[in-house]
Design a protein around this motif. Structure first.
Motif, mmCIF file in Angstrom:
data_model
loop_
_atom_site.group_PDB
_atom_site.id
_atom_site.type_symbol
_atom_site.label_atom_id
_atom_site.label_comp_id
_atom_site.label_asym_id
_atom_site.label_seq_id
_atom_site.Cartn_x
_atom_site.Cartn_y
_atom_site.Cartn_z
ATOM 1 N N LEU A 135 0.850 -1.185 0.000
ATOM 2 C CA LEU A 135 0.000 0.000 0.000
ATOM 3 C C LEU A 135 0.891 1.242 0.000
ATOM 4 O O LEU A 135 1.694 1.422 0.917
ATOM 5 C CB LEU A 135 -0.912 0.008 1.229
ATOM 6 C CG LEU A 135 -1.748 -1.255 1.467
ATOM 7 C CD1 LEU A 135 -2.493 -1.141 2.797
ATOM 8 C CD2 LEU A 135 -2.718 -1.492 0.329
ATOM 9 N N ARG A 136 0.756 2.060 -0.987
ATOM 10 C CA ARG A 136 1.595 3.248 -1.113
ATOM 11 C C ARG A 136 1.021 4.430 -0.333
ATOM 12 O O ARG A 136 -0.196 4.605 -0.232
ATOM 13 C CB ARG A 136 1.733 3.643 -2.592
ATOM 14 C CG ARG A 136 2.440 2.615 -3.457
ATOM 15 C CD ARG A 136 3.902 2.495 -3.095
ATOM 16 N NE ARG A 136 4.641 1.679 -4.065
ATOM 17 C CZ ARG A 136 5.923 1.366 -3.941
ATOM 18 N NH1 ARG A 136 6.620 1.819 -2.897
ATOM 19 N NH2 ARG A 136 6.521 0.622 -4.849
ATOM 20 N N ASN A 137 1.915 5.244 0.234
ATOM 21 C CA ASN A 137 1.548 6.510 0.874
ATOM 22 C C ASN A 137 0.468 6.334 1.946
ATOM 23 O O ASN A 137 -0.488 7.104 2.022
ATOM 24 C CB ASN A 137 1.072 7.518 -0.184
ATOM 25 C CG ASN A 137 2.119 7.783 -1.237
ATOM 26 O OD1 ASN A 137 3.285 8.040 -0.924
ATOM 27 N ND2 ASN A 137 1.723 7.697 -2.501
ATOM 28 N N VAL A 138 0.643 5.345 2.791
ATOM 29 C CA VAL A 138 -0.316 5.107 3.871
ATOM 30 C C VAL A 138 -0.160 6.160 4.967
ATOM 31 O O VAL A 138 -1.146 6.625 5.530
ATOM 32 C CB VAL A 138 -0.129 3.681 4.433
ATOM 33 C CG1 VAL A 138 -0.875 3.504 5.748
ATOM 34 C CG2 VAL A 138 -0.590 2.651 3.411
ATOM 35 N N LEU A 139 1.073 6.522 5.270
ATOM 36 C CA LEU A 139 1.340 7.519 6.293
ATOM 37 C C LEU A 139 1.619 8.875 5.654
ATOM 38 O O LEU A 139 2.394 8.970 4.686
ATOM 39 C CB LEU A 139 2.565 7.117 7.125
ATOM 40 C CG LEU A 139 2.483 5.807 7.903
ATOM 41 C CD1 LEU A 139 3.848 5.455 8.486
ATOM 42 C CD2 LEU A 139 1.433 5.893 9.004
ATOM 43 N N THR A 140 0.999 9.921 6.192
ATOM 44 C CA THR A 140 1.401 11.250 5.769
ATOM 45 C C THR A 140 2.835 11.496 6.260
ATOM 46 O O THR A 140 3.297 10.848 7.198
ATOM 47 C CB THR A 140 0.473 12.326 6.352
ATOM 48 O OG1 THR A 140 0.556 12.283 7.788
ATOM 49 C CG2 THR A 140 -0.971 12.106 5.911
ATOM 50 N N GLU A 141 3.528 12.424 5.636
ATOM 51 C CA GLU A 141 4.921 12.641 6.008
ATOM 52 C C GLU A 141 5.058 13.119 7.450
ATOM 53 O O GLU A 141 5.971 12.693 8.172
ATOM 54 C CB GLU A 141 5.588 13.636 5.058
ATOM 55 C CG GLU A 141 7.016 14.023 5.438
ATOM 56 C CD GLU A 141 7.942 12.830 5.682
ATOM 57 O OE1 GLU A 141 8.913 12.977 6.445
ATOM 58 O OE2 GLU A 141 7.713 11.741 5.117
ATOM 59 N N ASP A 142 4.155 13.975 7.911
ATOM 60 C CA ASP A 142 4.269 14.427 9.304
ATOM 61 C C ASP A 142 3.985 13.281 10.275
ATOM 62 O O ASP A 142 4.616 13.188 11.342
ATOM 63 C CB ASP A 142 3.372 15.636 9.575
ATOM 64 C CG ASP A 142 1.908 15.411 9.240
ATOM 65 O OD1 ASP A 142 1.594 14.461 8.504
ATOM 66 O OD2 ASP A 142 1.066 16.214 9.701
ATOM 67 N N HIS A 143 3.074 12.391 9.918
ATOM 68 C CA HIS A 143 2.785 11.231 10.757
ATOM 69 C C HIS A 143 3.977 10.272 10.767
ATOM 70 O O HIS A 143 4.391 9.795 11.825
ATOM 71 C CB HIS A 143 1.533 10.523 10.229
ATOM 72 C CG HIS A 143 0.957 9.526 11.188
ATOM 73 N ND1 HIS A 143 -0.185 8.803 10.919
ATOM 74 C CD2 HIS A 143 1.367 9.106 12.413
ATOM 75 C CE1 HIS A 143 -0.453 8.008 11.931
ATOM 76 N NE2 HIS A 143 0.471 8.161 12.848
ATOM 77 N N ARG A 144 4.525 10.018 9.580
ATOM 78 C CA ARG A 144 5.690 9.130 9.501
ATOM 79 C C ARG A 144 6.851 9.663 10.325
ATOM 80 O O ARG A 144 7.508 8.927 11.073
ATOM 81 C CB ARG A 144 6.128 8.963 8.036
ATOM 82 C CG ARG A 144 7.261 7.947 7.839
ATOM 83 C CD ARG A 144 8.165 8.323 6.688
ATOM 84 N NE ARG A 144 8.843 9.582 6.917
ATOM 85 C CZ ARG A 144 9.916 9.741 7.694
ATOM 86 N NH1 ARG A 144 10.439 8.702 8.331
ATOM 87 N NH2 ARG A 144 10.464 10.934 7.848
ATOM 88 N N ALA A 145 7.115 10.968 10.199
ATOM 89 C CA ALA A 145 8.228 11.578 10.932
ATOM 90 C C ALA A 145 8.000 11.488 12.446
ATOM 91 O O ALA A 145 8.938 11.231 13.213
ATOM 92 C CB ALA A 145 8.399 13.031 10.497
ATOM 93 N N ALA A 146 6.762 11.687 12.879
ATOM 94 C CA ALA A 146 6.452 11.597 14.312
ATOM 95 C C ALA A 146 6.641 10.164 14.813
ATOM 96 O O ALA A 146 7.158 9.940 15.914
ATOM 97 C CB ALA A 146 5.034 12.084 14.564
ATOM 98 N N LEU A 147 6.215 9.189 14.020
ATOM 99 C CA LEU A 147 6.397 7.787 14.396
ATOM 100 C C LEU A 147 7.881 7.433 14.457
ATOM 101 O O LEU A 147 8.330 6.720 15.365
ATOM 102 C CB LEU A 147 5.676 6.876 13.406
ATOM 103 C CG LEU A 147 4.164 6.794 13.540
ATOM 104 C CD1 LEU A 147 3.553 6.112 12.322
ATOM 105 C CD2 LEU A 147 3.754 6.068 14.816
ATOM 106 N N GLU A 148 8.643 7.930 13.501
ATOM 107 C CA GLU A 148 10.080 7.651 13.507
ATOM 108 C C GLU A 148 10.737 8.244 14.751
ATOM 109 O O GLU A 148 11.604 7.618 15.371
ATOM 110 C CB GLU A 148 10.756 8.186 12.249
ATOM 111 C CG GLU A 148 12.235 7.825 12.193
ATOM 112 C CD GLU A 148 12.915 8.243 10.902
ATOM 113 O OE1 GLU A 148 13.951 7.640 10.557
ATOM 114 O OE2 GLU A 148 12.415 9.176 10.238
ATOM 115 N N ALA A 149 10.322 9.450 15.141
ATOM 116 C CA ALA A 149 10.872 10.071 16.351
ATOM 117 C C ALA A 149 10.523 9.233 17.575
ATOM 118 O O ALA A 149 11.346 9.061 18.485
ATOM 119 C CB ALA A 149 10.333 11.490 16.493
ATOM 120 N N ALA A 150 9.306 8.685 17.617
ATOM 121 C CA ALA A 150 8.906 7.827 18.736
ATOM 122 C C ALA A 150 9.729 6.547 18.746
ATOM 123 O O ALA A 150 10.157 6.070 19.808
ATOM 124 C CB ALA A 150 7.416 7.506 18.638
#
Length: 300
Positions: A29-44
């Motif tokens: 599935l492409r582009n499931v996470l918005t970039e701000d969501h992905r970045a926040a998850l990566e920080a977590a």
């Protein structure tokens, strides 16, 4: 918190997607996470990784495979009902589900190539042995599926991505070399799931799959959330503080997905009178949205 264009997580999947998943055993599935969501998850993930590293709970090479990670951050709990991925979970497995197995993976670049190994397997452990499936031509039951969120750039091969054999979820066995100490070529039909940051893929637990060695300079970061039927026991142990803020923030559906139930029969989808329990949160939500479908057994 993050803009998904009004998506709620209760938009039914298409028959085309359902057919593809049943035929292939997985779906990218492409582009499931918005970039701000992905970045926040990566920080977590980075925060949790630092905590586990400081506590000495990674491997010697810094690899982390953390089971039962959901309660470690509010963002992880919200993934249970992600507005794009969640419809595939109830759309393919139904309303009587919960998360039994979830893991946070951080795989740094390998210091050197690994010795030959055979990593191909189906998930489920004894689920591949205990049911009566002696006939090799009768596929075992699916029982569970996972969604894997890609947080780092896995768009090129050699970055430790998951390998799968499309369609192999219908096989009960997979031939392997007699001598596993020598070079083991990937089985015929192998596909390495190359994905961009923010993509996700879903897969049937029966899908024959394997990890791969991270030979790049990119650290692989992934979040896997598995869903199964509520009458199956959990594989991972969650350590949820029922008096804490994380639990207080969970919706009724998310609490069901964390294993909550009113009584034992409730886990089987019924009341003690033998009739369907219409108050099971996910079923109730789907019913109110007119998303139950008697033509699909798991959505009746």
């Amino acid at each position: 918190m993050f803009d998904y264009g009004g998506r709620t997580g209760y938009e039914p999947i298409s028959e085309t997607d359902r057919k593809e998943f049943h035929e292939q055993g997985f779906m990218l599935l492409r582009n499931v996470l918005t970039e701000d969501h992905r970045a926040a998850l990566e920080a977590a993930v980075d925060r949790v990784y630092a905590e586990e590293l400081a506590a000495g709970r990674t491997t010697k090479d810094g690899t982390l495979h953390l089971l039962g990670f959901l309660e470690r951050d509010e963002l992880f709990g919200e993934l249970l009902t992600h507005p794009i991925a969640f419809p595939y979970m109830w759309g393919l497995a139904g309303w009587n589900i919960y998360t039994h197995h979830n893991h946070l993976d951080v795989t740094p670049p390998a210091a050197e190539p690994e010795k030959p190994y055979w990593g191909w397997h189906q998930d489920g452990y004894r689920q591949n042995s205990d049911p009566e499936t002696m006939d090799p031509n009768v596929p075992r039951p699916m029982f569970s599926l996972k969604v894997a969120y890609v947080l780092s750039d896995l768009s090129e091969t050699g970055r430790g991505a998951t390998k799968v054999i499309p369609g192999s979820h219908l096989w009960n066995s997979l031939d392997r070399p007699d001598d596993l100490t020598v070079h083991n070529p990937d089985p015929e039909g192998t596909v390495e799931i190359t994905a961009n940051p923010g993509d996700a893929f879903i897969f049937d637990r029966r899908q024959w799959h394997s990890r791969s060695t991270n030979l790049s300079t990119v650290t692989r970061k992934m979040l896997f959330v598995g869903y199964t039927y509520r009458w199956i026991r959990p594989l991972d142990e969650l350590h949820i503080d029922k008096d804490g803020e994380w639990w207080a923030n969970r919706t009724p559906v998310q609490r069901q997905l964390c294993g909550e139930g009113t009584h034992t029969a409730n886990y089987w989808g019924i009341n003690w009178d033998g009739y369907i329990d219409n108050e099971i949160p996910l079923r109730k939500e789907l019913k109110e949205r007119d998303l139950l479908d008697r033509n699909i057994p798991w959505l009746r």
